[in-house]
Motif scaffolding. Structure first.
Motif, PDB file in Angstrom:
ATOM      1  N   LYS A  45      -3.978   1.086 -12.121  1.00 59.93           N
ATOM      2  CA  LYS A  45      -5.224   1.840 -12.064  1.00 59.93           C
ATOM      3  C   LYS A  45      -6.131   1.330 -13.171  1.00 59.93           C
ATOM      4  O   LYS A  45      -5.745   1.300 -14.348  1.00 59.93           O
ATOM      5  CB  LYS A  45      -4.945   3.331 -12.261  1.00 59.93           C
ATOM      6  CG  LYS A  45      -6.166   4.224 -12.143  1.00 59.93           C
ATOM      7  CD  LYS A  45      -6.520   4.496 -10.694  1.00 59.93           C
ATOM      8  CE  LYS A  45      -7.594   5.573 -10.579  1.00 59.93           C
ATOM      9  NZ  LYS A  45      -7.951   5.853  -9.175  1.00 59.93           N
TER      10      LYS A  45
ATOM     11  N   GLU B 272       0.826  -1.212   0.000  1.00 64.61           N
ATOM     12  CA  GLU B 272       0.000   0.000   0.000  1.00 64.61           C
ATOM     13  C   GLU B 272       0.858   1.258   0.000  1.00 64.61           C
ATOM     14  O   GLU B 272       0.495   2.271  -0.612  1.00 64.61           O
ATOM     15  CB  GLU B 272      -0.935  -0.001   1.207  1.00 64.61           C
ATOM     16  CG  GLU B 272      -2.138  -0.906   1.047  1.00 64.61           C
ATOM     17  CD  GLU B 272      -3.196  -0.663   2.115  1.00 64.61           C
ATOM     18  OE1 GLU B 272      -2.917   0.095   3.073  1.00 64.61           O
ATOM     19  OE2 GLU B 272      -4.293  -1.227   1.994  1.00 64.61           O
TER      20      GLU B 272
ATOM     21  N   TYR C 227      -8.775  -1.515  -4.582  1.00 65.15           N
ATOM     22  CA  TYR C 227      -9.326  -0.487  -3.699  1.00 65.15           C
ATOM     23  C   TYR C 227     -10.509   0.219  -4.355  1.00 65.15           C
ATOM     24  O   TYR C 227     -10.740   0.105  -5.561  1.00 65.15           O
ATOM     25  CB  TYR C 227      -8.221   0.496  -3.309  1.00 65.15           C
ATOM     26  CG  TYR C 227      -7.104  -0.184  -2.557  1.00 65.15           C
ATOM     27  CD1 TYR C 227      -7.161  -0.343  -1.180  1.00 65.15           C
ATOM     28  CD2 TYR C 227      -6.007  -0.718  -3.240  1.00 65.15           C
ATOM     29  CE1 TYR C 227      -6.146  -0.999  -0.490  1.00 65.15           C
ATOM     30  CE2 TYR C 227      -4.989  -1.369  -2.562  1.00 65.15           C
ATOM     31  CZ  TYR C 227      -5.069  -1.512  -1.187  1.00 65.15           C
ATOM     32  OH  TYR C 227      -4.071  -2.167  -0.508  1.00 65.15           O
ATOM     33  N   ASP C 228     -11.244   0.971  -3.537  1.00 63.08           N
ATOM     34  CA  ASP C 228     -12.487   1.591  -3.998  1.00 63.08           C
ATOM     35  C   ASP C 228     -12.272   2.585  -5.136  1.00 63.08           C
ATOM     36  O   ASP C 228     -13.183   2.834  -5.927  1.00 63.08           O
ATOM     37  CB  ASP C 228     -13.189   2.303  -2.833  1.00 63.08           C
ATOM     38  CG  ASP C 228     -13.716   1.320  -1.792  1.00 63.08           C
ATOM     39  OD1 ASP C 228     -13.890   0.133  -2.149  1.00 63.08           O
ATOM     40  OD2 ASP C 228     -13.937   1.736  -0.638  1.00 63.08           O
ATOM     41  N   ASP C 229     -11.081   3.187  -5.216  1.00 60.83           N
ATOM     42  CA  ASP C 229     -10.819   4.162  -6.282  1.00 60.83           C
ATOM     43  C   ASP C 229     -10.266   3.501  -7.541  1.00 60.83           C
ATOM     44  O   ASP C 229      -9.716   4.175  -8.410  1.00 60.83           O
ATOM     45  CB  ASP C 229      -9.856   5.244  -5.793  1.00 60.83           C
ATOM     46  CG  ASP C 229      -8.486   4.684  -5.428  1.00 60.83           C
ATOM     47  OD1 ASP C 229      -8.327   3.438  -5.403  1.00 60.83           O
ATOM     48  OD2 ASP C 229      -7.567   5.488  -5.176  1.00 60.83           O
ATOM     49  N   ASP C 230     -10.381   2.154  -7.635  1.00 62.94           N
ATOM     50  CA  ASP C 230      -9.923   1.362  -8.785  1.00 62.94           C
ATOM     51  C   ASP C 230      -8.404   1.230  -8.858  1.00 62.94           C
ATOM     52  O   ASP C 230      -7.870   0.768  -9.870  1.00 62.94           O
ATOM     53  CB  ASP C 230     -10.451   1.931 -10.109  1.00 62.94           C
ATOM     54  CG  ASP C 230     -11.945   1.691 -10.277  1.00 62.94           C
ATOM     55  OD1 ASP C 230     -12.459   0.731  -9.671  1.00 62.94           O
ATOM     56  OD2 ASP C 230     -12.589   2.469 -11.005  1.00 62.94           O
ATOM     57  N   THR C 231      -7.715   1.634  -7.801  1.00 65.27           N
ATOM     58  CA  THR C 231      -6.286   1.342  -7.709  1.00 65.27           C
ATOM     59  C   THR C 231      -6.114  -0.104  -7.250  1.00 65.27           C
ATOM     60  O   THR C 231      -6.912  -0.618  -6.471  1.00 65.27           O
ATOM     61  CB  THR C 231      -5.603   2.288  -6.704  1.00 65.27           C
ATOM     62  OG1 THR C 231      -5.763   3.630  -7.158  1.00 65.27           O
ATOM     63  CG2 THR C 231      -4.120   1.984  -6.573  1.00 65.27           C
TER      64      THR C 231
ATOM     65  N   SER D 146     -13.406  -5.252 -14.541  1.00 68.93           N
ATOM     66  CA  SER D 146     -13.238  -5.251 -13.093  1.00 68.93           C
ATOM     67  C   SER D 146     -12.188  -6.266 -12.669  1.00 68.93           C
ATOM     68  O   SER D 146     -11.844  -7.180 -13.417  1.00 68.93           O
ATOM     69  CB  SER D 146     -14.572  -5.572 -12.407  1.00 68.93           C
ATOM     70  OG  SER D 146     -15.009  -6.867 -12.782  1.00 68.93           O
TER      71      SER D 146
END
Length: 620
Positions: free
Chosen positions: A327, A156, A265-269, A236
């Motif tokens: 991303k 992370e 992660y929620d931000d598509d990272t 996805s």
């Protein structure tokens, strides 16, 4: 310039490429609901939509020895499964972040070799948790297989890691810890599948691609083509999914590294692999979904049989020691590379590719493999190549041609194209300006003839006279495959001899442009003979300097040098007594020099012969 990367072993892998399958078949790949009972190794299926929660270092350190954990990965198709393992402790080797030691407890997995290449990045943790990514293992290991996990904390931290590329571009971000590699374990390497390449060429590429940069990659020869047709939805990702990271794609060569997603992660990272791919820092690599066709057992390290499918679903933006960071969304821009190949005056075959920015080292690889795949034989020959480069920073186009006669045209093409591209792309070779390639064109003409011709003989007149013209003959002996009705090539050269040319014994020298023939021919004791080339201050100056430095190996240089280094004794009051002042340029007669070109040939060798210079009065 050198591109360095070490490949510790080379393997041959044959993949059976599945082309455009039906929507039903693709849906089964994307959402498998049944496991073939005949499969040797299946694992426990993990339902789609299951989200794995992160377990950070403080919580991991509270686990007791031999706590049960799971590896989430893909073994067949695209369905995720879990493998049983157990946690053995935290290992602090001064790497900058913790590495967790674990032990595989799945007998079926052990039966086919244990940890396989392509599993790197697989989430590891207690059921429903992710404490990190499977990243390192032991080659030639015995059951129970030990492996090591890069912590999710370090992965992370890579998301906000400040890379050197960010610094050069003026971006600023918080720093993150770095890692070293402990000698007790080695990375579970990322298999880099290269299509279009013959298996014996993999070993030859190791001499070109060596050093630290690609130590986390293992090259494989693959018969899979470009990414296959996509199913309905491939945009996805979930933790444990298989992905392909492309270095190059196209008609012949597709170089794609495969590994596993660790967390999304929620931000598509997302983060993946648990170790670097190339370690380039800032990156711009397209990402594909991937399908696994099972595990290939191997005594040293098993590996996944994998291919990419669909369109790119995102971009790898960072390539760091703890992880690669990506991303989801639009794919990155890439460099278009066109390779045009023809045999002698035959038809031209064109192949088109794209190379990721930051991976320009693969441009010569694409050129060489493409030629090899069309050529389909290992015979010697002569290649004439023209490389054209276009840049974002200038409208000036750089073009360079070279000719090579070799028993291995593959290697000659590889290293010559690398030399040209690296002159602009390599940060140490190019100190003038940032360069961004926007288009590359490589035109190759291949001939079975060995287009070599050696300087064989010089024919000079018995005597020459100042103020008149003199004709000399250069005789060349071409390779027998390049003869055209005559065993020799003869070229006459006429020189105008000036009136003040020194009488006596002159020297006629003939030399080729072959640098190996002229190691001593061009040696000079005078430090001022050649002016030092100034460093280019911008890209246009670099292009001009590169153009000025090009040589045609078909050129022959003829030089007639006067007696006594051209000193004109007639101007001296006492010809038998002179000092260094008498050796000024005003008192010297310069050599006479001219050049001729033997089209289509590479000229080798050099030769000298004395010439008698007499005065006109001697003719009376």
């Amino acid at each position: 310039m050198k591109h360095f990367f070490t490949l510790t072993s080379i393997a041959l892998m044959v993949l059976f490429y599945i082309g455009c399958s039906s929507d039903v078949e693709q849906d089964q790949l994307n959402n498998p609901t049944q496991i073939d009972p005949t499969d040797l190794f299946i694992g426990a299926p993990l339902k789609d939509g299951v989200i794995l929660k992160n377990m950070y270092e403080d919580e991991v350190r509270s686990l007791i020895d031999k706590t049960s954990v799971q590896i989430v990965t893909v073994l067949e198709g695209t369905g995720r499964v879990t493998l049983e393992a157990r946690y053995r402790g935290v290992r602090d080797f001064g790497l900058g972040f913790p590495v967790y030691e674990c032990e595989l407890q799945d007998n079926a997995a052990e039966a086919i070799g244990g940890i396989a290449q392509g599993m790197s990045g697989s989430p590891v943790g207690p059921p429903g948790r992710v404490m990190g990514a499977l990243a390192y293992g032991n080659a030639f290991s015995k059951s129970p297989t030990r492996f090591w996990v890069t912590s999710i904390d370090a992965m992370e931290a890579s998301i906000v890691r400040q890379t050197f590329g960010d610094l050069l571009d003026g971006d600023r971000a918080p720093a993150a810890p770095s890692i070293g590699i402990h000698t007790d374990f080695t990375p579970v390497k990322t298999p880099l599948m290269i299509t279009g390449i013959q298996s014996h060429r993999l070993e030859q590429l190791t001499s070109y691609l060596k050093g630290e940069r690609f130590q986390y990659l293992e090259l494989f020869s693959s018969v899979a083509g470009s990414p296959a047709a996509p199913p309905a939805d491939t945009s996805s990702l979930e933790a444990g999914d298989m992905i392909g990271v492309a270095v190059a794609t196209g008609d012949v060569v597709n170089a794609i590294g495969y590994g596993t997603v660790t967390q999304v992660y929620d931000d598509d990272t997302f983060v993946a692999f648990g170790h670097p791919m190339n370690g380039d820092g800032k990156a711009s690599l397209p990402v594909y979904r991937a399908v696994v066709n099972g595990i290939i057992p191997n005594l040293q390290a098993s590996y996944k049989s994998t291919y990419a499918y669909g369109n790119p679903i995102g971009t790898i933006t960072k390539d760091l020691t703890p992880a690669i960071v990506g991303k989801l969304g639009s794919p990155p821009a890439m460099i278009p590379v066109k390779v045009a190949y023809q045999v002698s005056d035959g038809g031209v075959i064109q192949k088109h590719h794209q190379v990721a920015y930051g991976q320009e080292v693969f441009i010569p690889v694409i050129a060489a493999i493409t030629m090899d795949s069309i050529r389909q034989e290992l015979s010697p020959g002569t290649i004439d190549v023209t490389v054209t480069l276009r840049f974002k920073e200038t409208e000036t186009i750089y073009t360079e041609s070279f000719r090579s006669a070799s028993s291995n045209p593959f290697i000659d093409l590889l290293f010559n194209v690398d030399r040209i591209v690296a002159s602009f792309d390599d940060i140490f070779s190019n100190s003038a300006s940032k360069t961004t390639l926007t288009e590359v064109s490589i035109e190759i003409t291949d001939k079975p003839q060995i287009m070599l011709a050696a300087i064989h003989e010089l024919v000079v007149p018995e005597e020459i006279v100042p103020g008149e013209s003199a004709t000399f003959k250069v005789v060349l002996l071409p390779h027998w495959t390049a003869t055209n009705g005559s065993r020799k090539i003869e070229k006459e050269v006429t020189l105008d001899i000036p009136d003040n040319f020194t009488k006596g014994r002159a020297n006629l020298s003939v030399k080729s442009e072959d640098p190996f023939d002229n190691l001593f021919f061009d040696f000079s004791f005078d430090e001022n003979d050649e002016e030092e080339t100034p460093l280019p201050e911008n890209l246009d100056e670099l292009i001009k300097q590169m153009e000025d430095g090009q040589t045609d190996l078909g050129i022959i240089t003829i030089i007639l040098t006067p007696n006594d280094a051209g000193l004109d004794f007639s101007i001296l009051e006492d010809p038998f007594s002179f000092d260094n002042d008498d050796l000024s340029e005003d008192n010297q007669i310069p050599p006479i020099e001219t050049k001729i070109v033997i089209d289509g040939f590479i000229i080798t060798g050099s030769m000298e012969k004395p010439v008698n210079v007499i005065g006109k009065e001697s003719l009376e």
